[in-house]
Design a protein around this motif. Structure first.
Motif, PDB file in Angstrom:
ATOM      1  N   GLY A  71      -0.098   3.040   1.983  1.00 28.75           N
ATOM      2  CA  GLY A  71      -1.466   2.773   1.525  1.00 28.75           C
ATOM      3  C   GLY A  71      -2.300   2.044   2.565  1.00 28.75           C
ATOM      4  O   GLY A  71      -1.994   2.079   3.773  1.00 28.75           O
ATOM      5  N   SER A  72      -3.346   1.384   2.091  1.00 26.45           N
ATOM      6  CA  SER A  72      -4.402   0.863   2.968  1.00 26.45           C
ATOM      7  C   SER A  72      -3.955  -0.028   4.129  1.00 26.45           C
ATOM      8  O   SER A  72      -4.456   0.118   5.246  1.00 26.45           O
ATOM      9  N   VAL A  73      -3.044  -0.966   3.901  1.00 29.78           N
ATOM     10  CA  VAL A  73      -2.681  -1.907   4.979  1.00 29.78           C
ATOM     11  C   VAL A  73      -1.968  -1.138   6.091  1.00 29.78           C
ATOM     12  O   VAL A  73      -2.328  -1.241   7.277  1.00 29.78           O
ATOM     13  N   ASP A 150       2.578  -3.039   1.913  1.00 32.48           N
ATOM     14  CA  ASP A 150       1.622  -2.476   2.869  1.00 32.48           C
ATOM     15  C   ASP A 150       0.551  -1.619   2.196  1.00 32.48           C
ATOM     16  O   ASP A 150      -0.141  -0.844   2.846  1.00 32.48           O
ATOM     17  N   SER A 151       0.438  -1.769   0.886  1.00 31.92           N
ATOM     18  CA  SER A 151      -0.609  -1.018   0.175  1.00 31.92           C
ATOM     19  C   SER A 151      -1.788  -1.936  -0.089  1.00 31.92           C
ATOM     20  O   SER A 151      -1.688  -3.167   0.068  1.00 31.92           O
ATOM     21  N   GLY A 152      -2.896  -1.340  -0.518  1.00 30.00           N
ATOM     22  CA  GLY A 152      -4.026  -2.148  -0.950  1.00 30.00           C
ATOM     23  C   GLY A 152      -3.765  -2.648  -2.359  1.00 30.00           C
ATOM     24  O   GLY A 152      -4.140  -3.772  -2.723  1.00 30.00           O
ATOM     25  N   SER A 196      -6.385   3.152  -7.780  1.00 30.74           N
ATOM     26  CA  SER A 196      -6.489   4.572  -7.451  1.00 30.74           C
ATOM     27  C   SER A 196      -7.695   5.182  -8.157  1.00 30.74           C
ATOM     28  O   SER A 196      -8.254   4.591  -9.085  1.00 30.74           O
ATOM     29  N   GLY A 197      -8.078   6.393  -7.708  1.00 32.78           N
ATOM     30  CA  GLY A 197      -9.210   7.084  -8.324  1.00 32.78           C
ATOM     31  C   GLY A 197      -8.891   7.448  -9.762  1.00 32.78           C
ATOM     32  O   GLY A 197      -7.727   7.580 -10.143  1.00 32.78           O
ATOM     33  N   LEU A 198      -9.933   7.615 -10.544  1.00 37.99           N
ATOM     34  CA  LEU A 198      -9.780   7.956 -11.971  1.00 37.99           C
ATOM     35  C   LEU A 198     -10.180   9.398 -12.223  1.00 37.99           C
ATOM     36  O   LEU A 198     -11.245   9.787 -11.749  1.00 37.99           O
TER      37      LEU A 198
HETATM   38  N1  GLU Z   1      -5.717   2.408  -2.959  1.00 42.04           N
HETATM   39  C1  GLU Z   1      -4.325   2.638  -2.775  1.00 42.04           C
HETATM   40  C2  GLU Z   1      -3.809   1.765  -1.654  1.00 42.04           C
HETATM   41  O1  GLU Z   1      -4.239   1.747  -0.553  1.00 42.04           O
HETATM   42  C3  GLU Z   1      -3.962   4.098  -2.606  1.00 42.04           C
HETATM   43  C4  GLU Z   1      -4.569   4.929  -3.709  1.00 42.04           C
HETATM   44  C5  GLU Z   1      -4.257   6.402  -3.820  1.00 42.04           C
HETATM   45  O2  GLU Z   1      -3.560   6.970  -3.007  1.00 42.04           O
HETATM   46  O3  GLU Z   1      -4.791   6.968  -4.789  1.00 42.04           O
HETATM   47  O4  GLU Z   1      -2.938   1.025  -1.892  1.00 42.04           O
END
Ligand code: GLU
Length: 318
Positions: A71-73, A150-152, A196-198
């Motif tokens: 994910g993001s990090v 390491d995720s957001g 996450s997206g909806l």
């Molecule tokens: N926002 C999430 C993250 O970086 C990932 C979301 C997704 O893949 O839908 O941890």
């Protein structure tokens, strides 16, 4: 003629114009590019696939490889180290990266640039219905997946549960979203948090197999979170987004953005941005939230300086 078709029809002329004004050519400089996304159970991954398809149609012979990540990090680290060309990341985490704050420990990431803000992501708290968990405080003593470190998601979970004064009492499981959903289905954990997206298609699948509830972020917690951290916004999960979810649920959201690293040159960035927003309908097919993008929304809540190529493409978006 519909606007999107008109733009498509004008595209060759615009690209020739770009060439004439010395802004670079109309073909990509390489054949292979890589984008960092997230777990296959998330929304970033299928959006990466949609981007790859759009680019392939526009530039035959150009491949966009999709990297599955935590994910993001991790994505921001991969960009910084030049291991990927683009990444989908949360705007709150991107802000920490450019400022060198929080998990980035004083190490500012200075070699990335913004392409566009894409869609809101909601901090979703999903639990097994049989646990009887109804409020954030009830999470105490339960086995909850709070995201890979390491995720957001992990940072949103930590900030939210700390404000709710329950972080220390939760039995944290540092799982990525795919593993968390598997563990939940097999009854080994009580719930998970996922930014996450909806709607998230994997959560829909899960809710068909296991009875789940969504835990609301109570309005006073929303208020506290929004005032403590500038990237959160009050949000809600409308009724019936997930099987068995009959009521609207109060929540918080941040935004997902597309960023690029030092390996993507200005002209490539321009061409990619132009393609993405020249065909909003194609991108919209990969997730309903993407069909709502507008020229204005493309730059909102963008903490990373827009790249020159992206800026030029935005300026040409009608
Ligand atoms: N926002 C999430 C993250 O970086 C990932 C979301 C997704 O893949 O839908 O941890």
């Amino acid at each position: 003629m519909k606007k999107s078709y008109l733009l498509l029809a004008m595209l060759p002329a615009l690209l020739v114009l770009a060439g004439l004004t010395g802004c670079g050519g109309s073909s990509m400089s390489r054949t292979d590019y890589t984008i960092a996304t997230g777990s296959k159970s998330g929304v970033y991954f299928p959006i990466g696939e949609a981007l790859a398809m759009i680019l392939k149609q526009a530039f035959p012979g150009v491949n966009l490889n999709i990297m599955e990540t935590a994910g993001s990090v991790e994505n921001l680290q991969l960009l910084r180290d030049g291991k990927v060309d683009m990444a989908l990341v949360q705007n709150d985490i991107a802000f920490y990266a450019v400022e060198g704050e929080a998990m980035f420990n004083g190490q500012k990431i200075t070699n990335i640039s913004g392409i566009a803000t894409l869609f809101p992501e909601v901090v979703q708290i999903v639990v097994r219905k049989e646990t009887g968990i109804k409020a954030l405080a009830d999470l105490a003593g339960h086995k909850i997946a709070v995201g890979n470190k390491d995720s957001g998601t992990y940072y949103n979970a930590q900030q939210l549960l700390t404000i709710a004064k329950v972080w220390e009492q939760v039995d944290h499981q540092y799982l990525n979203a795919g593993d968390a959903m598997k563990e939940m289905q097999e009854g080994r954990i009580d719930g998970f948090i996922f930014t996450s997206g909806l709607p998230n298609p994997s959560i829909i699948e899960l809710a068909r197999k296991v009875e789940v509830s969504l835990v609301a972020v109570e309005p006073d917690m929303v208020q506290k979170l929004v005032s403590a951290y500038s990237f959160y916004y009050p949000s809600n999960i409308a009724a019936n987004q997930y099987p068995g979810q009959t009521e609207e649920v109060s929540a918080v959201e941040i935004n997902a953005i597309l960023v690029s690293g030092p390996g993507l040159n200005e002209n490539d960035q321009y061409l990619i941005t132009k393609q993405l927003f020249g065909q909003p309908n194609d991108l919209g097919k990969s997730h309903p939230r993407l069909s709502k993008m507008t020229k204005n929304s493309l730059r909102q809540q963008m903490p990373v300086q827009l790249g020159r190529g992206a800026y030029r493409a935005h300026s040409e978006t009608p």
